[in-house]
Design a protein around this motif. Structure first.
Motif, PDB file in Angstrom:
ATOM      1  N   PHE A  82       0.837  -1.202   0.000  1.00 46.57           N
ATOM      2  CA  PHE A  82       0.000   0.000   0.000  1.00 46.57           C
ATOM      3  C   PHE A  82       0.873   1.254   0.000  1.00 46.57           C
ATOM      4  CE2 PHE A  82      -1.751   3.263   2.906  1.00 46.57           C
ATOM      5  CZ  PHE A  82      -2.746   3.755   2.080  1.00 46.57           C
ATOM      6  N   ILE A  83       1.853   1.311   0.888  1.00 42.19           N
ATOM      7  CA  ILE A  83       2.760   2.458   0.958  1.00 42.19           C
ATOM      8  C   ILE A  83       3.568   2.580  -0.327  1.00 42.19           C
ATOM      9  CG2 ILE A  83       4.749   3.447   2.148  1.00 42.19           C
ATOM     10  CD1 ILE A  83       2.136   3.665   3.706  1.00 42.19           C
ATOM     11  N   LEU A  86       1.513   4.100  -3.300  1.00 43.40           N
ATOM     12  CA  LEU A  86       1.372   5.556  -3.244  1.00 43.40           C
ATOM     13  C   LEU A  86       2.692   6.252  -3.574  1.00 43.40           C
ATOM     14  CD1 LEU A  86      -0.803   5.979   0.001  1.00 43.40           C
ATOM     15  CD2 LEU A  86      -1.560   5.687  -2.370  1.00 43.40           C
ATOM     16  N   ILE A 117      -3.712   9.597  -3.789  1.00 43.32           N
ATOM     17  CA  ILE A 117      -3.389   9.232  -2.405  1.00 43.32           C
ATOM     18  C   ILE A 117      -4.666   9.104  -1.574  1.00 43.32           C
ATOM     19  CG2 ILE A 117      -2.277  10.041  -0.282  1.00 43.32           C
ATOM     20  CD1 ILE A 117      -0.089  11.267  -2.049  1.00 43.32           C
ATOM     21  N   ILE A 121      -6.069   5.561   0.080  1.00 45.49           N
ATOM     22  CA  ILE A 121      -6.341   5.381   1.509  1.00 45.49           C
ATOM     23  C   ILE A 121      -7.781   4.912   1.726  1.00 45.49           C
ATOM     24  CG2 ILE A 121      -6.545   6.570   3.722  1.00 45.49           C
ATOM     25  CD1 ILE A 121      -4.243   8.394   2.785  1.00 45.49           C
ATOM     26  N   CYS A 122      -8.715   5.554   1.052  1.00 47.05           N
ATOM     27  CA  CYS A 122     -10.136   5.187   1.197  1.00 47.05           C
ATOM     28  C   CYS A 122     -10.396   3.762   0.715  1.00 47.05           C
ATOM     29  CB  CYS A 122     -11.019   6.168   0.423  1.00 47.05           C
ATOM     30  SG  CYS A 122     -11.042   7.837   1.090  1.00 47.05           S
ATOM     31  N   TRP A 124      -8.222   1.274   0.394  1.00 44.79           N
ATOM     32  CA  TRP A 124      -7.578   0.259   1.234  1.00 44.79           C
ATOM     33  C   TRP A 124      -8.341   0.052   2.539  1.00 44.79           C
ATOM     34  CZ3 TRP A 124      -3.041  -0.039   4.925  1.00 44.79           C
ATOM     35  CH2 TRP A 124      -2.502  -1.324   4.920  1.00 44.79           C
ATOM     36  N   TYR A 125      -8.973   1.108   3.041  1.00 45.81           N
ATOM     37  CA  TYR A 125      -9.762   0.981   4.274  1.00 45.81           C
ATOM     38  C   TYR A 125     -11.114   0.326   4.007  1.00 45.81           C
ATOM     39  CZ  TYR A 125     -12.812   2.282   8.118  1.00 45.81           C
ATOM     40  OH  TYR A 125     -13.727   2.254   9.149  1.00 45.81           O
ATOM     41  N   PHE A 130      -7.436  -2.661   5.520  1.00 45.86           N
ATOM     42  CA  PHE A 130      -6.061  -2.504   6.011  1.00 45.86           C
ATOM     43  C   PHE A 130      -5.294  -3.819   6.185  1.00 45.86           C
ATOM     44  CE2 PHE A 130      -7.769   1.489   8.165  1.00 45.86           C
ATOM     45  CZ  PHE A 130      -7.351   2.305   7.134  1.00 45.86           C
ATOM     46  N   ASN A 137      -5.973  -0.452  -6.188  1.00 44.14           N
ATOM     47  CA  ASN A 137      -5.102   0.720  -6.214  1.00 44.14           C
ATOM     48  C   ASN A 137      -4.001   0.564  -7.266  1.00 44.14           C
ATOM     49  OD1 ASN A 137      -6.660   1.175  -4.001  1.00 44.14           O
ATOM     50  ND2 ASN A 137      -4.993   1.518  -2.562  1.00 44.14           N
TER      51      ASN A 137
END
Length: 236
Positions: A82-83, A86, A117, A121-122, A124-125, A130, A137
């Motif tokens: 995930f990191i 982005l 970004i 985040i949205c 992945w949540y 998480f 993505n």
């Protein structure tokens, strides 16, 4: 008969592990070599290569960490991907911004960074909670990068009858287009293959995805060699 079957399976498993070790050794070697070339290109004056260097270093870290977590059955590798997702999109967009003269399109690319970004985040949540790799993505990143680098490819400087294949941006764009184009084709067929045979689908995913990655990094290597050898197409 049972002992013979067991022995055959063990030999096949050991052979597969050996092949995978050689494959991963070559895979990481290609990435490391590209990272060294990007550092040399940066020191030679091609400041855009710094963003390629950062991408390659982050790739090595993410790939190695993911393999370690997979071997130890640690379920946090999704966070690393995930990191990385982005970071990779941001750095590739920054590379484009340093390479393009089109101010209108550059504004759209700049705007896409915070939007992507926020979307990442949205998603992945809400979708992955998480704890799973952010596949959607990655797909969206690929779709956007294909648009961005297609624009870069069709706006390369062709002045003075200089061949475009000696320009670093040509190889970076080609690598992105073929890599993400191949990923999209496989992503469509992967769910079908997984229903037929999950284990074979996983192995095929590893080989196809890594092979596309190797081709991508080879394109980057060629582009970096072009950047090192010529001063004509250094940063704008």
């Amino acid at each position: 008969m049972f002992i013979l079957t067991l022995s055959t399976n063990l030999i096949a498993l050991n052979l597969l592990k050996h092949i995978m070790s050689l494959f991963y050794g070559f895979y990481f070697g290609v990435i490391a070599f590209a990272a060294v070339l990007s550092f040399i290109a940066y020191k030679k004056g091609d400041t855009k290569s710094l963003f390629i260097l950062l991408i390659l270093v982050a790739t090595l870290f993410a790939e190695i960490a993911t393999l370690i977590f997979k071997d130890h059955k640690i379920l946090t590798s999704g966070f690393i991907l995930f990191i990385f997702n982005l970071m990779e999109y941001t750095l590739f967009c920054t590379y484009y911004l340093k390479s393009s003269k089109n101010s209108k399109f550059k504004f759209g690319v700049k705007l896409s960074i915070p939007l992507f970004i926020a979307f990442g985040i949205c998603t992945w949540y809400l979708k992955y909670h998480f704890n799973r790799p952010p596949v959607l993505n990655i797909d969206v990143e690929g779709f956007l990068l294909i648009i961005i680098y297609t624009h870069l490819l069709f706006n390369l400087d062709a002045a003075e009858n200089k061949a475009i294949h000696i320009q670093p941006n040509f190889w970076i764009a080609i690598g992105i287009l073929i890599f993400y184009g191949g990923v999209f084709v496989f992503v469509v067929s992967y769910p079908i293959l997984r229903k037929i045979d999950p284990e074979k689908a996983r192995i095929e995913y590893e080989y196809i995805f890594r092979s596309l990655n190797i081709f991508f990094y080879i394109c980057i290597i060629i582009g970096l060699i072009c950047a090192i050898r010529t001063k004509k197409y250094l940063p704008l």
